[in-house]
Design a protein around this motif. Structure first.
Motif, PDB file in Angstrom:
ATOM      1  N   ARG A 143       0.843  -1.199   0.000  1.00  0.00           N
ATOM      2  CA  ARG A 143       0.000   0.000   0.000  1.00  0.00           C
ATOM      3  C   ARG A 143       0.881   1.255   0.000  1.00  0.00           C
ATOM      4  NH1 ARG A 143      -5.456  -0.849   1.902  1.00  0.00           N
ATOM      5  NH2 ARG A 143      -5.955  -3.000   1.359  1.00  0.00           N
ATOM      6  N   PRO A 144       1.645   1.489  -1.055  1.00  0.00           N
ATOM      7  CA  PRO A 144       2.543   2.646  -1.057  1.00  0.00           C
ATOM      8  C   PRO A 144       1.815   3.981  -0.988  1.00  0.00           C
ATOM      9  CG  PRO A 144       2.425   1.652  -3.252  1.00  0.00           C
ATOM     10  CD  PRO A 144       1.735   0.705  -2.313  1.00  0.00           C
ATOM     11  N   ALA A 145       0.565   4.025  -1.418  1.00  0.00           N
ATOM     12  CA  ALA A 145      -0.180   5.290  -1.396  1.00  0.00           C
ATOM     13  C   ALA A 145      -0.705   5.622  -0.004  1.00  0.00           C
ATOM     14  CB  ALA A 145      -1.344   5.226  -2.382  1.00  0.00           C
ATOM     15  N   LEU A 146      -0.697   4.672   0.914  1.00  0.00           N
ATOM     16  CA  LEU A 146      -1.214   4.903   2.262  1.00  0.00           C
ATOM     17  C   LEU A 146      -0.091   5.450   3.133  1.00  0.00           C
ATOM     18  CD1 LEU A 146      -3.782   4.530   3.991  1.00  0.00           C
ATOM     19  CD2 LEU A 146      -2.935   2.246   4.595  1.00  0.00           C
ATOM     20  N   LYS A 147      -0.302   6.622   3.732  1.00  0.00           N
ATOM     21  CA  LYS A 147       0.745   7.275   4.502  1.00  0.00           C
ATOM     22  C   LYS A 147       0.548   7.150   6.011  1.00  0.00           C
ATOM     23  CE  LYS A 147       2.487   8.610   0.621  1.00  0.00           C
ATOM     24  NZ  LYS A 147       3.659   7.871   0.087  1.00  0.00           N
TER      25      LYS A 147
END
Length: 541
Positions: A509-513
């Motif tokens: 989930r690279p878009a989840l910060k």
């Protein structure tokens, strides 16, 4: 879990003698709630009139939200072992029934993953469930919804766990957490005031003096006939029953012509299996004259013969048996001052679809951390308002889900016509997928503030860069803030709050910060950008 002998004492206002919470009822819901309260730091007493675990045959499986909740508390290995033992028993029954039995009417299977209606039993690798006895084909199910992958290993478990076995698992869990449980003790009454509740306890077998125990809060997990609900004066509106049902484990002879699994006939519905001697019978001739009288072998035999049309089937010894109806009721508000309700004390309905136990476990998971925070002075009482707001809609859905199944199980011509339509829909991919997703509970979420699609959902069981999964970090029952972007601004906002902060990455989930997960595993805040915008408001909520 500490078992304590009851002694006569006088109520006192000494803080050392005041529990934060007393829980009435040590069934699965009460035990799970007791554990959640202890994880939240509350001093809790659970009281139960039965001296031992109730062996009466009841629920037989847990849904995805329940499996996920128990996984998050580290209980999945124990439950998986129970399920594997149950599968062995099912396979043994399947071998004895191969090539025997008949199919009556529409609907096949047993509700625990077995049955073809022709006597040849198949234990599928995945359990799809049933709707009103119409077995769902797991091969038609479309699992492309991301929620299934997000549920992690719990969604793969397919846990057919008898209620008594689940109660034992939860009792051991409560013991490890130091929950105080008193068995053989009955709640005889209570008085509530602005500061707390004085509870009167008596020995369940009678005799001896009453004991008065003081607590800040009281929770009724004492079943459909709840003393707590009645004493507190909760309204309990709903619909009247129209069926008499039985579920039992018995010795059967002359059962060769009984259809295996679910069978619908001109006079009702019955199920046989998935274990030797397990029967379920439903007649649509009104509720029983006395639901709570002992269930006799003669009564079971007569009902089974009437519905199955197999006159030679004979019921011998009765190991365990219970009556049930489709009485469907729900309290409008789960809290009344210092008294709250959970499980069957707050809502009752027919057992079709296996929703009751799961609904109660969800209540416990939702209420536990909130009540612990309030009872120990870490949160305002207003936090408890969210308990009814979040759980009541799911309870209302379950009542309607069971009512719908009763509607298509009736033996009249209109209902049978409707059943054929539903059966046709259930044999399609779209129909099966809809029904399985509703039965499984995978759809359940809460209405929480925030725009991110994960907000209000059960947290995805993320595979983290340190080799752990998100669920591994929820065993302690604390809130969890995942810093997935090594963001100092995010971490600074969490200072002073009772939660665990974990700085890792999530390759999937690279878009989840960032992700704020409540103690019950639901997402209170999520972000796709750095900086933690909106986190402070979520921490306050």
């Amino acid at each position: 879990m500490t078992t304590t002998a009851m002694t006569a004492v006088t109520a006192t206002t000494d803080e050392r003698d005041v529990y934060d919470v007393i829980v009435a009822g040590a069934g699965p819901v009460g035990l799970f709630l007791g554990g959640e309260l202890r994880l939240g730091g509350a001093r809790v007493l659970v009281v139960e009139r039965l001296a031992e675990v109730d062996e009466t045959i009841k629920a037989g499986s847990i849904n995805v939200p329940s499996a996920v909740a128990l996984y998050r508390r580290g209980l999945l290995p124990e439950l998986t072992a129970v399920w594997e033992a149950a599968r062995e028993r099912m396979q043994a029954f399947a071998r004895t029934r191969s090539g025997t039995g008949t199919r009556s009417g529409t609907g096949t299977g047993t509700g625990t993953g077995t049955g073809t209606g022709t006597g040849m039993i198949r234990i599928p690798p995945k359990f799809a469930g049933h709707f009103a006895g119409m077995m769902l084909d797991p091969d038609l199910f479309d699992a492309s919804d991301p929620a299934w992958a997000d549920a992690g290993p719990a969604a793969e478990a397919g846990l057919g766990v008898p209620q008594a076995e689940l109660e034992r698992v939860l009792a051991r869990h409560a013991d490890r957490l130091g929950v105080e449980v008193r068995r053989g003790v009955e709640l005889a009454g209570f008085e509530a005031d602005d500061a707390g509740v004085t509870v009167r306890l008596v020995a369940a077998e009678g005799g001896g003096e009453a004991e008065e125990v003081r607590a800040r809060w009281l929770v009724g997990c004492d079943g459909g006939r709840s003393t707590v609900r009645k004493t507190a004066g909760f309204d309990f509106p709903g619909t009247e029953p129209e069926i008499t049902g039985y579920q039992a484990l018995v010795e059967l002879t002359g059962a060769e012509r009984l259809g295996t699994g679910w069978n619908t006939t001109d006079t009702g519905t019955y199920a046989h299996g998935p274990f030797p001697g397990r029967i379920l019978v439903v007649e649509f001739d009104g509720p029983p004259a006395d639901r709570w009288a002992p269930v006799t072998a003669g009564e079971l035999q007569a009902a089974l013969r009437r519905v199955s049309g197999v006159p030679e089937v004979t019921v011998g010894a009765v190991r365990t048996a219970t009556r049930f109806t489709d009485n469907a009721r729900q309290v409008p508000d789960y809290r009344k001052g210092r008294v709250l309700l959970a499980g069957d004390a707050a809502h009752v309905h027919s057992p079709f679809g296996g929703q009751g136990l799961n609904l109660g476990l969800g209540d416990a998971m939702n209420l536990g951390w909130k009540l612990a925070a309030v009872a120990t002075g870490r949160a305002p009482e207003s936090l408890l308002d969210s308990y009814t707001a979040e759980r009541h809609p799911i309870g209302a859905w379950v009542l309607d889900w069971t009512r719908a199944q009763i509607a298509v199980m009736r033996p009249d011509r209109h209902a049978r016509a409707l059943r054929r339509v539903v059966d046709d829909l259930a044999r399609t991919t779209a129909g099966t997928t809809y029904l399985v997703e509703r039965i499984s509970g995978i759809w359940q979420r809460y209405d929480l503030p925030g725009d991110h699609p994960l907000t209000g959902a059960s947290a995805p069981d993320l595979a983290l860069s340190d080799g752990t999964r998100l669920g591994d970090h929820l065993h302690t029952g604390q809130a969890l803030l995942l810093d997935l972007a090594d963001d100092p601004a995010l971490r600074s906002q969490a200072e002073g709050h009772p939660l665990t902060v974990l700085t890792v990455t999530c390759p999937d989930r690279p878009a989840l910060k960032g992700l704020l997960v409540r103690p019950d595993g639901f997402v209170a805040w999520a972000a796709g950008t750095e900086g933690g915008a909106g986190l402070k408001a979520a921490l306050g909520h």
